[in-house]
Design a protein around this motif. Structure first.
Motif, PDB file in Angstrom:
ATOM      1  N   ARG A  38       0.826  -1.216   0.000  1.00 48.16           N
ATOM      2  CA  ARG A  38       0.000   0.000   0.000  1.00 48.16           C
ATOM      3  C   ARG A  38       0.859   1.264   0.000  1.00 48.16           C
ATOM      4  O   ARG A  38       0.362   2.355  -0.240  1.00 48.16           O
ATOM      5  N   LEU A  39       2.154   1.116   0.271  1.00 51.91           N
ATOM      6  CA  LEU A  39       3.045   2.274   0.328  1.00 51.91           C
ATOM      7  C   LEU A  39       3.261   2.856  -1.069  1.00 51.91           C
ATOM      8  O   LEU A  39       3.148   2.147  -2.073  1.00 51.91           O
ATOM      9  N   PRO A  40       3.614   4.135  -1.149  1.00 53.03           N
ATOM     10  CA  PRO A  40       3.872   4.760  -2.454  1.00 53.03           C
ATOM     11  C   PRO A  40       5.038   4.085  -3.175  1.00 53.03           C
ATOM     12  O   PRO A  40       5.954   3.568  -2.533  1.00 53.03           O
ATOM     13  N   VAL A  41       4.990   4.107  -4.499  1.00 53.78           N
ATOM     14  CA  VAL A  41       6.051   3.569  -5.345  1.00 53.78           C
ATOM     15  C   VAL A  41       6.807   4.750  -5.937  1.00 53.78           C
ATOM     16  O   VAL A  41       6.215   5.619  -6.570  1.00 53.78           O
ATOM     17  N   GLU A  42       8.125   4.772  -5.713  1.00 54.32           N
ATOM     18  CA  GLU A  42       8.977   5.843  -6.262  1.00 54.32           C
ATOM     19  C   GLU A  42       9.897   5.228  -7.313  1.00 54.32           C
ATOM     20  O   GLU A  42      10.522   4.200  -7.070  1.00 54.32           O
ATOM     21  N   VAL A  43       9.960   5.836  -8.490  1.00 59.32           N
ATOM     22  CA  VAL A  43      10.804   5.340  -9.574  1.00 59.32           C
ATOM     23  C   VAL A  43      11.776   6.442  -9.988  1.00 59.32           C
ATOM     24  O   VAL A  43      11.366   7.580 -10.221  1.00 59.32           O
ATOM     25  N   THR A  44      13.070   6.091 -10.077  1.00 58.64           N
ATOM     26  CA  THR A  44      14.074   7.017 -10.602  1.00 58.64           C
ATOM     27  C   THR A  44      14.804   6.333 -11.752  1.00 58.64           C
ATOM     28  O   THR A  44      14.961   5.111 -11.740  1.00 58.64           O
ATOM     29  N   ALA A  45      15.220   7.121 -12.740  1.00 58.20           N
ATOM     30  CA  ALA A  45      15.898   6.572 -13.915  1.00 58.20           C
ATOM     31  C   ALA A  45      16.590   7.695 -14.676  1.00 58.20           C
ATOM     32  O   ALA A  45      16.390   8.877 -14.400  1.00 58.20           O
TER      33      ALA A  45
END
Length: 164
Positions: A38-45
């Motif tokens: 349920r936690l937020p998903v953070e994506v870096t690229a």
């Protein structure tokens, strides 16, 4: 970033005893890979390409996905959104995938993570390490909500018997 983890996995695999148990399919507890989906998903690229037509986004180049304590690294991650277009429903990772959380880690050619169910399906030369134990196979299905999983396809398990 991913290259830092490969020597760690290789060293762990080589340090294990030579005796290995073989099986066609093995159920395993993946307590260290349990996560709060349920936690937020953070994506870096390095790069991001968005396609408004099909509701997807493709992250490429040193992709790092974070959700709570869980980390997923890959060469490329395709993000699919739900019907509203506001929430991530699925992540498709390719280009050498590494999933790490607590004491457990898994490496494979590709991974498919369905956010709502918390299911991660890793395929292609899967190597899972838990402390000093290692398990290899062709397909690993992990349920991040329950911390359970199943390794399939030419499974080889290497472990150190418990001490005291």
């Amino acid at each position: 970033m991913r290259s830092r983890f490969i020597p760690l996995f290789l060293a762990a695999a080589l340090a294990l005893p030579l005796g290995a148990a073989l099986a066609q399919g093995t159920n395993v507890a993946f307590g260290g890979l349990k996560a709060d989906t349920r936690l937020p998903v953070e994506v870096t690229a390095e790069n991001l390409t968005v396609n408004q037509t099909d509701g997807t986004a493709i992250f490429s180049g040193d992709v790092l996905v974070k959700q709570g304590e869980m980390r997923m690294q890959a060469g490329e991650v395709r993000v699919e959104y739900d019907a509203t277009g506001k929430a991530i429903s699925r992540l498709l990772a390719t280009g050498g995938v590494l999933v790490v959380n607590a004491t457990d880690a898994a490496e494979a050619a590709a991974a498919d993570y369905t956010i709502a169910t918390g299911e991660v399906i890793m395929t292609g030369g899967v190597l899972m390490t838990q402390g000093q134990a290692a398990i290899k196979g062709e397909r690993l299905v992990i349920n991040l909500k329950t911390g359970t999983g199943r390794m399939e396809g030419g499974v080889t398990t290497t472990f150190t018997p418990g001490g005291d």
